[in-house]
Design an enzyme around this catalytic site. Sequence first.
Site, mmCIF file in Angstrom:
data_model
loop_
_atom_site.group_PDB
_atom_site.id
_atom_site.type_symbol
_atom_site.label_atom_id
_atom_site.label_comp_id
_atom_site.label_asym_id
_atom_site.label_seq_id
_atom_site.Cartn_x
_atom_site.Cartn_y
_atom_site.Cartn_z
ATOM 1 N N PHE A 23 0.828 -1.207 0.000
ATOM 2 C CA PHE A 23 0.000 0.000 0.000
ATOM 3 C C PHE A 23 0.863 1.257 0.000
ATOM 4 O O PHE A 23 0.673 2.153 0.828
ATOM 5 C CB PHE A 23 -0.919 -0.025 1.222
ATOM 6 C CG PHE A 23 -1.645 -1.333 1.386
ATOM 7 C CD1 PHE A 23 -2.747 -1.638 0.592
ATOM 8 C CD2 PHE A 23 -1.200 -2.284 2.302
ATOM 9 C CE1 PHE A 23 -3.411 -2.853 0.724
ATOM 10 C CE2 PHE A 23 -1.859 -3.504 2.447
ATOM 11 C CZ PHE A 23 -2.966 -3.792 1.647
ATOM 12 N N GLY A 56 4.992 -1.687 10.444
ATOM 13 C CA GLY A 56 4.095 -2.130 9.362
ATOM 14 C C GLY A 56 4.870 -2.528 8.124
ATOM 15 O O GLY A 56 4.989 -1.781 7.161
ATOM 16 N N SER A 62 7.024 -0.650 1.274
ATOM 17 C CA SER A 62 7.648 0.574 1.800
ATOM 18 C C SER A 62 9.068 0.295 2.293
ATOM 19 O O SER A 62 9.940 1.171 2.252
ATOM 20 C CB SER A 62 6.800 1.153 2.937
ATOM 21 O OG SER A 62 6.458 0.139 3.862
ATOM 22 N N ASP A 81 6.630 -6.001 12.371
ATOM 23 C CA ASP A 81 5.273 -6.437 12.016
ATOM 24 C C ASP A 81 5.044 -7.807 12.647
ATOM 25 O O ASP A 81 5.961 -8.626 12.688
ATOM 26 C CB ASP A 81 5.151 -6.553 10.474
ATOM 27 C CG ASP A 81 3.719 -6.507 9.970
ATOM 28 O OD1 ASP A 81 2.876 -7.247 10.505
ATOM 29 O OD2 ASP A 81 3.463 -5.743 9.038
ATOM 30 N N SER A 134 4.023 -4.447 17.724
ATOM 31 C CA SER A 134 4.829 -3.225 17.664
ATOM 32 C C SER A 134 5.078 -2.604 19.040
ATOM 33 O O SER A 134 6.149 -2.056 19.286
ATOM 34 C CB SER A 134 4.168 -2.207 16.734
ATOM 35 O OG SER A 134 2.845 -1.967 17.133
ATOM 36 N N HIS A 154 -4.499 0.630 11.629
ATOM 37 C CA HIS A 154 -5.130 1.949 11.587
ATOM 38 C C HIS A 154 -6.351 2.063 12.488
ATOM 39 O O HIS A 154 -7.084 3.037 12.419
ATOM 40 C CB HIS A 154 -5.517 2.302 10.140
ATOM 41 C CG HIS A 154 -4.323 2.526 9.259
ATOM 42 N ND1 HIS A 154 -3.035 2.599 9.751
ATOM 43 C CD2 HIS A 154 -4.218 2.687 7.918
ATOM 44 C CE1 HIS A 154 -2.201 2.790 8.735
ATOM 45 N NE2 HIS A 154 -2.888 2.850 7.619
HETATM 46 N N1 SAH Z 1 4.018 -0.464 4.914
HETATM 47 C C1 SAH Z 1 3.290 -1.471 4.161
HETATM 48 C C2 SAH Z 1 1.840 -1.627 4.589
HETATM 49 C C3 SAH Z 1 1.624 -1.973 6.025
HETATM 50 S S1 SAH Z 1 0.005 -2.597 6.306
HETATM 51 C C4 SAH Z 1 3.372 -1.189 2.659
HETATM 52 O O1 SAH Z 1 4.039 -0.240 2.245
HETATM 53 O O2 SAH Z 1 2.783 -1.911 1.880
HETATM 54 C C5 SAH Z 1 -0.042 -2.612 8.054
HETATM 55 C C6 SAH Z 1 0.733 -3.739 8.693
HETATM 56 O O3 SAH Z 1 0.739 -3.485 10.100
HETATM 57 C C7 SAH Z 1 0.157 -5.147 8.509
HETATM 58 O O4 SAH Z 1 1.100 -5.954 7.859
HETATM 59 C C8 SAH Z 1 -0.126 -5.641 9.938
HETATM 60 O O5 SAH Z 1 0.234 -6.992 10.155
HETATM 61 C C9 SAH Z 1 0.747 -4.730 10.768
HETATM 62 N N2 SAH Z 1 0.256 -4.528 12.128
HETATM 63 C C10 SAH Z 1 -0.976 -4.099 12.519
HETATM 64 N N3 SAH Z 1 -1.054 -3.994 13.852
HETATM 65 C C11 SAH Z 1 0.157 -4.365 14.337
HETATM 66 C C12 SAH Z 1 0.710 -4.473 15.652
HETATM 67 N N4 SAH Z 1 0.006 -4.152 16.735
HETATM 68 N N5 SAH Z 1 1.984 -4.910 15.773
HETATM 69 C C13 SAH Z 1 2.720 -5.234 14.683
HETATM 70 N N6 SAH Z 1 2.262 -5.138 13.415
HETATM 71 C C14 SAH Z 1 0.996 -4.719 13.246
HETATM 72 MG MG MG Z 2 -0.210 2.797 4.697
#
Ligand code: SAH
Ligand code: MG
Length: 221
Positions: A23, A56, A62, A81, A134, A154
């Site tokens: 994303f 993430g 990213s 993640d 995280s 989010h």
């Molecule tokens: N940066 C990525 C998109 C991240 S999507 C890109 O560029 O495509 C969000 C990610 O956050 C997911 O993979 C999800 O597993 C992770 N995530 C959500 N809550 C989390 C938490 N509490 N601890 C660790 N990872 C988490």
């Molecule tokens: Mg994003």
Amino acid sequence: MTLSMRLKLPEHLAELAEVTRGFMPYDEGETLAYFAHKAFLDTKTNNQLGTAVEIGTYCGLSTLYLGYAAQLADALLATVDHHYGSIENSKGWPHHDSQLIDPQTNQLDTLYRFRRTLALSGLSQNIVTIVGNSVTASKILTAPVDIVFIDGGHSHEVAWNDYYAWANRVRHGGILMIHDVFPDPNDGGRPPYEIYQEALTNSFTEVHTQGSLKILRRDSR
Ligand code: SAH
Ligand code: MG
């Protein structure tokens, strides 16, 4: 004259980014890379190791941009993640990708995809993969860093927990980047926008915007 605030990926990484699930639009990715590289270089000039944390990882899209900036500056990126996906990635939600479900556990699993991205990228010397929650990771990664990039879950709870756990890890003069910040509620969820607003009232100053990516600098002491 408008200076470009973007750092382009070399061709092999740009091609890899194109086939990596995720994303991160390329213009925002190039902006991530630009500001990360700049902050790493400031630290390198002082003969210190540049460091960054990404919250993430997902499949590493990213991560390619931040990792490339780290490689250029001999810096290190930790990407965090649990790889089970966010609520937004679960079944029935727009960001669900059924190909990422592990048939044995019936759970989303992005770790093996990320490992593939990492192996193909040639950036593994500059990237440390942290698999876990995280907030838990923040309890062991306690040193100040040049850059924190928040792009995890989010939901209200997860976004605020990430803000409280990570924003103050940014060194003074360092950079906090937050993704999916939408001032207009019609464009997307509130929590990333709320933590961005909170950062502005708490020693961070806005430096730049690219799409939904906000770049903030922590005030120098
Ligand atoms: N940066 C990525 C998109 C991240 S999507 C890109 O560029 O495509 C969000 C990610 O956050 C997911 O993979 C999800 O597993 C992770 N995530 C959500 N809550 C989390 C938490 N509490 N601890 C660790 N990872 C988490
Ligand atoms: Mg994003």
